[in-house]
Design a protein around this motif. Structure first.
Motif, PDB file in Angstrom:
ATOM      1  N   TYR A   1       0.843  -1.199   0.000  1.00 25.94           N
ATOM      2  CA  TYR A   1       0.000   0.000   0.000  1.00 25.94           C
ATOM      3  C   TYR A   1       0.880   1.251   0.000  1.00 25.94           C
ATOM      4  CZ  TYR A   1      -4.225  -2.696   1.093  1.00 25.94           C
ATOM      5  OH  TYR A   1      -5.293  -3.563   1.041  1.00 25.94           O
ATOM      6  N   SER A   2       0.496   2.235  -0.787  1.00 30.42           N
ATOM      7  CA  SER A   2       1.223   3.508  -0.788  1.00 30.42           C
ATOM      8  C   SER A   2       0.937   4.268   0.503  1.00 30.42           C
ATOM      9  CB  SER A   2       0.804   4.358  -1.985  1.00 30.42           C
ATOM     10  OG  SER A   2      -0.533   4.821  -1.829  1.00 30.42           O
ATOM     11  N   THR A   3       1.899   5.103   0.905  1.00 30.11           N
ATOM     12  CA  THR A   3       1.714   5.893   2.127  1.00 30.11           C
ATOM     13  C   THR A   3       1.840   7.398   1.885  1.00 30.11           C
ATOM     14  OG1 THR A   3       4.052   5.509   2.652  1.00 30.11           O
ATOM     15  CG2 THR A   3       2.434   4.062   3.703  1.00 30.11           C
ATOM     16  N   LYS A   4       2.169   7.787   0.659  1.00 29.67           N
ATOM     17  CA  LYS A   4       2.228   9.201   0.297  1.00 29.67           C
ATOM     18  C   LYS A   4       1.772   9.356  -1.151  1.00 29.67           C
ATOM     19  CE  LYS A   4       5.963  10.543   3.462  1.00 29.67           C
ATOM     20  NZ  LYS A   4       5.178  11.493   4.274  1.00 29.67           N
ATOM     21  N   PRO A   5       1.297  10.547  -1.526  1.00 30.53           N
ATOM     22  CA  PRO A   5       0.888  10.758  -2.917  1.00 30.53           C
ATOM     23  C   PRO A   5       2.079  10.660  -3.858  1.00 30.53           C
ATOM     24  CG  PRO A   5       0.084  12.530  -1.483  1.00 30.53           C
ATOM     25  CD  PRO A   5       1.082  11.745  -0.695  1.00 30.53           C
TER      26      PRO A   5
ATOM     27  N   SER B   1      10.323   8.184   3.561  1.00 31.12           N
ATOM     28  CA  SER B   1       9.594   6.922   3.611  1.00 31.12           C
ATOM     29  C   SER B   1      10.342   5.839   2.845  1.00 31.12           C
ATOM     30  CB  SER B   1       8.211   7.125   2.971  1.00 31.12           C
ATOM     31  OG  SER B   1       7.570   5.904   2.707  1.00 31.12           O
ATOM     32  N   CYS B   2      10.311   4.621   3.381  1.00 33.97           N
ATOM     33  CA  CYS B   2      10.765   3.488   2.576  1.00 33.97           C
ATOM     34  C   CYS B   2       9.992   3.499   1.261  1.00 33.97           C
ATOM     35  CB  CYS B   2      10.501   2.170   3.298  1.00 33.97           C
ATOM     36  SG  CYS B   2      11.598   1.849   4.698  1.00 33.97           S
ATOM     37  N   HIS B   3      10.672   3.140   0.189  1.00 31.74           N
ATOM     38  CA  HIS B   3       9.984   3.177  -1.095  1.00 31.74           C
ATOM     39  C   HIS B   3      10.510   2.112  -2.045  1.00 31.74           C
ATOM     40  CE1 HIS B   3      13.366   6.079  -1.379  1.00 31.74           C
ATOM     41  NE2 HIS B   3      13.498   5.625  -2.626  1.00 31.74           N
ATOM     42  N   PHE B   4       9.743   1.905  -3.089  1.00 29.48           N
ATOM     43  CA  PHE B   4      10.135   1.072  -4.216  1.00 29.48           C
ATOM     44  C   PHE B   4      10.111   1.953  -5.465  1.00 29.48           C
ATOM     45  CE2 PHE B   4       7.887  -2.111  -1.457  1.00 29.48           C
ATOM     46  CZ  PHE B   4       8.986  -2.906  -1.172  1.00 29.48           C
ATOM     47  N   ALA B   5      10.555   1.384  -6.577  1.00 31.20           N
ATOM     48  CA  ALA B   5      10.396   2.054  -7.866  1.00 31.20           C
ATOM     49  C   ALA B   5       9.908   1.054  -8.888  1.00 31.20           C
ATOM     50  CB  ALA B   5      11.710   2.674  -8.331  1.00 31.20           C
TER      51      ALA B   5
ATOM     52  N   LEU C   1      11.833   1.446 -19.811  1.00 34.50           N
ATOM     53  CA  LEU C   1      12.071   2.815 -20.240  1.00 34.50           C
ATOM     54  C   LEU C   1      11.805   3.816 -19.129  1.00 34.50           C
ATOM     55  CD1 LEU C   1      10.336   2.624 -23.731  1.00 34.50           C
ATOM     56  CD2 LEU C   1      12.794   2.787 -23.306  1.00 34.50           C
ATOM     57  N   THR C   2      11.228   3.346 -18.020  1.00 32.45           N
ATOM     58  CA  THR C   2      10.842   4.263 -16.947  1.00 32.45           C
ATOM     59  C   THR C   2      11.440   3.837 -15.614  1.00 32.45           C
ATOM     60  OG1 THR C   2       8.936   5.458 -16.027  1.00 32.45           O
ATOM     61  CG2 THR C   2       8.719   3.062 -16.257  1.00 32.45           C
ATOM     62  N   HIS C   3      11.439   4.750 -14.667  1.00 36.58           N
ATOM     63  CA  HIS C   3      11.855   4.473 -13.286  1.00 36.58           C
ATOM     64  C   HIS C   3      11.088   5.457 -12.411  1.00 36.58           C
ATOM     65  CE1 HIS C   3      14.747   3.343 -10.030  1.00 36.58           C
ATOM     66  NE2 HIS C   3      14.439   4.569  -9.603  1.00 36.58           N
ATOM     67  N   VAL C   4      10.092   4.969 -11.679  1.00 32.07           N
ATOM     68  CA  VAL C   4       9.193   5.845 -10.917  1.00 32.07           C
ATOM     69  C   VAL C   4       9.114   5.364  -9.472  1.00 32.07           C
ATOM     70  CG1 VAL C   4       6.852   6.759 -10.713  1.00 32.07           C
ATOM     71  CG2 VAL C   4       7.835   6.350 -12.978  1.00 32.07           C
ATOM     72  N   ASP C   5       9.598   6.201  -8.556  1.00 30.23           N
ATOM     73  CA  ASP C   5       9.575   5.863  -7.131  1.00 30.23           C
ATOM     74  C   ASP C   5       8.191   6.077  -6.537  1.00 30.23           C
ATOM     75  OD1 ASP C   5      12.591   5.519  -6.449  1.00 30.23           O
ATOM     76  OD2 ASP C   5      12.522   7.395  -7.560  1.00 30.23           O
ATOM     77  N   PHE C   6       7.821   5.207  -5.591  1.00 29.48           N
ATOM     78  CA  PHE C   6       6.578   5.409  -4.836  1.00 29.48           C
ATOM     79  C   PHE C   6       6.794   4.982  -3.394  1.00 29.48           C
ATOM     80  CE2 PHE C   6       6.364   1.103  -6.370  1.00 29.48           C
ATOM     81  CZ  PHE C   6       5.629   0.370  -5.447  1.00 29.48           C
ATOM     82  N   MET C   7       6.106   5.658  -2.484  1.00 34.70           N
ATOM     83  CA  MET C   7       6.396   5.553  -1.060  1.00 34.70           C
ATOM     84  C   MET C   7       5.501   4.542  -0.354  1.00 34.70           C
ATOM     85  SD  MET C   7       7.714   8.191  -2.487  1.00 34.70           S
ATOM     86  CE  MET C   7       6.397   9.340  -2.891  1.00 34.70           C
TER      87      MET C   7
END
Length: 411
Positions: free
Chosen positions: A266-270, A344-348, A377-383
């Motif tokens: 689950y995400s924890t930030k926008p 925040s810990c995150h993935f991409a 082609l992309t790399h997008v971090d999410f928290m």
């Protein structure tokens, strides 16, 4: 308190001396909003004083961007200008350093056609693939920083008047980047050494997998590939020049096994992606691939992200950040990935950094794939980190290590 000009000069010196670590005769490319003119001039002045051969600036203007999205036909967004990609690649071949200033209005493209945004993101990713090989393989030094733009500040502090919101955002930026310290450059060197201690510990443990759990429902197992390398704080170019890719930074990170991610997170930030927000989302993985997802805000934007290519449906980065950190403790939702990912810990989603596996910088795409490294082609971090996040590592010899407890380091 020091005046803004003095603080900005310290900030510029930090970016050029520590962030890029500019060398005599080296070109510098700056990607910047026109609102950052004064700061860009300080960056250029400091770079030239240290011997930079050339400072080239690529300007952008949010009002012009909105006019383009309102009026230009789809084909414009489907075709990234070759001259732009060629210019960046040419500077990269000449050994340039690259500074990108991230200060976009989080609501900039809120009313724009999402198909145009998706097309623009995809065409840019395709056109800039070769250029990004230079940065993602640490061939060239690169740095992402922010300035307090008016629109961004108003989004973060909507209850304040414009001038006060900008002042408050600058204060947050200076706190996070240690500009208020007596010697910001030495403070950064000390900070990077502290992160290196965590990196060295993790690299000594031959970790096989990580298990994430949080009370919000996150229950995710992440396998790590053989030969993975943890990194954080500073980086080193292939020519041996140290630099700091992100200011601020609080993370240590590595890559996941391309086929080894299972469970739900689950995400924890926008997440601000391409000028649109994605918020309150969850993603389910099986054998490394996204098999289901939901979002309260921006589900269509999330779909466009996953549609970029096959690799966008898999993870390319695993990053550990304590909940009790300067940015998190500010209690500010920045709606800017550079800051929020360091709270925040995150993935991409998407491409992994080849430097996160042994000899990865010398591997071609086929060799990286054989080592279970994700490509995209992309790399997008999410928290994903929260105040109750728990992360347990399992090593190749069967040892279990509690890395995170109640959102913070347990080691």
């Amino acid at each position: 308190m020091e005046d803004l000009k003095s603080l900005l000069d310290k900030y510029a010196k930090l970016c050029v001396k520590v962030g890029i670590n500019i060398k005599k005769g080296q070109p510098l490319v700056i990607n910047a909003p026109i609102e950052g003119l004064k700061f860009v001039r300080l960056l250029a002045q400091n770079a030239y004083e240290l011997g930079a051969s050339q400072v080239h600036v690529n300007w952008k203007d949010e009002e012009l961007t909105k006019l383009k999205y309102k009026n230009s036909p789809m084909e414009v967004f489907q075709n990234y200008p070759e001259w732009k990609a060629d210019s960046l690649e040419d500077f990269a071949k000449r050994g340039a350093g690259f500074i990108s200033i991230s200060s976009d209005d989080p609501q900039l493209l809120k009313e724009m056609d999402p198909k145009k945004i998706a097309a623009a993101n995809k065409s840019a990713s395709l056109a800039l693939k070769e250029y990004r090989n230079y940065t993602m393989n640490d061939i060239n030094p690169w740095l992402v920083v922010s300035i307090a733009s008016k629109a961004w500040a108003k989004s973060v502090f909507p209850e304040l008047e414009e001038e006060e919101s900008v002042e408050k955002l600058w204060d947050a930026i200076f706190n996070a980047t240690r500009i208020y310290e007596d010697d910001p450059i030495q403070a950064w060197k000390d900070h990077m050494n502290n992160l290196k201690e965590k990196v060295d510990f993790l690299n000594s443990k031959d970790i096989e997998s990580l298990h994430y759990t949080s009370l919000n429902g996150t229950d995710l197992k992440v396998k790590l590939p053989l030969g993975h390398i943890w990194a954080g704080g500073g980086a080193i170019t292939q020519d041996g020049v140290p630099f700091a890719p992100n200011m601020p930074t609080e993370e240590v990170y590595t890559m996941p096994h391309k086929y080894g991610v299972d469970g739900v997170v689950y995400s924890t930030k926008p997440l601000n992606y391409g000028g649109k927000l994605i918020d309150e989302f969850k993603v389910e993985f099986k054998d490394g691939k996204v098999v289901d997802y939901h979002a309260k805000v921006g589900k269509d934007v999330l779909k466009d992200l996953f549609d970029i290519d096959e690799g966008a449906n898999r993870l390319g980065e695993v990053a550990l950040v304590p909940f009790d950190s300067p940015i998190s403790n500010s209690n500010i939702i920045f709606m800017n990935t550079l800051f929020d990912e360091n709270a925040s810990c995150h993935f991409a989603f998407g491409k992994a950094y080849p430097t996160n596996i042994s000899y990865g910088e010398n591997m071609n795409d086929e060799e990286l794939d054989a080592h279970n490294v994700n490509n995209s082609l992309t790399h997008v971090d999410f928290m994903v980190g929260d105040k109750d996040t728990k992360i347990v590592a399992r090593t190749l010899d069967g040892e279990t290590i509690e890395l995170f407890k109640d959102g913070n380091w347990a080691i």
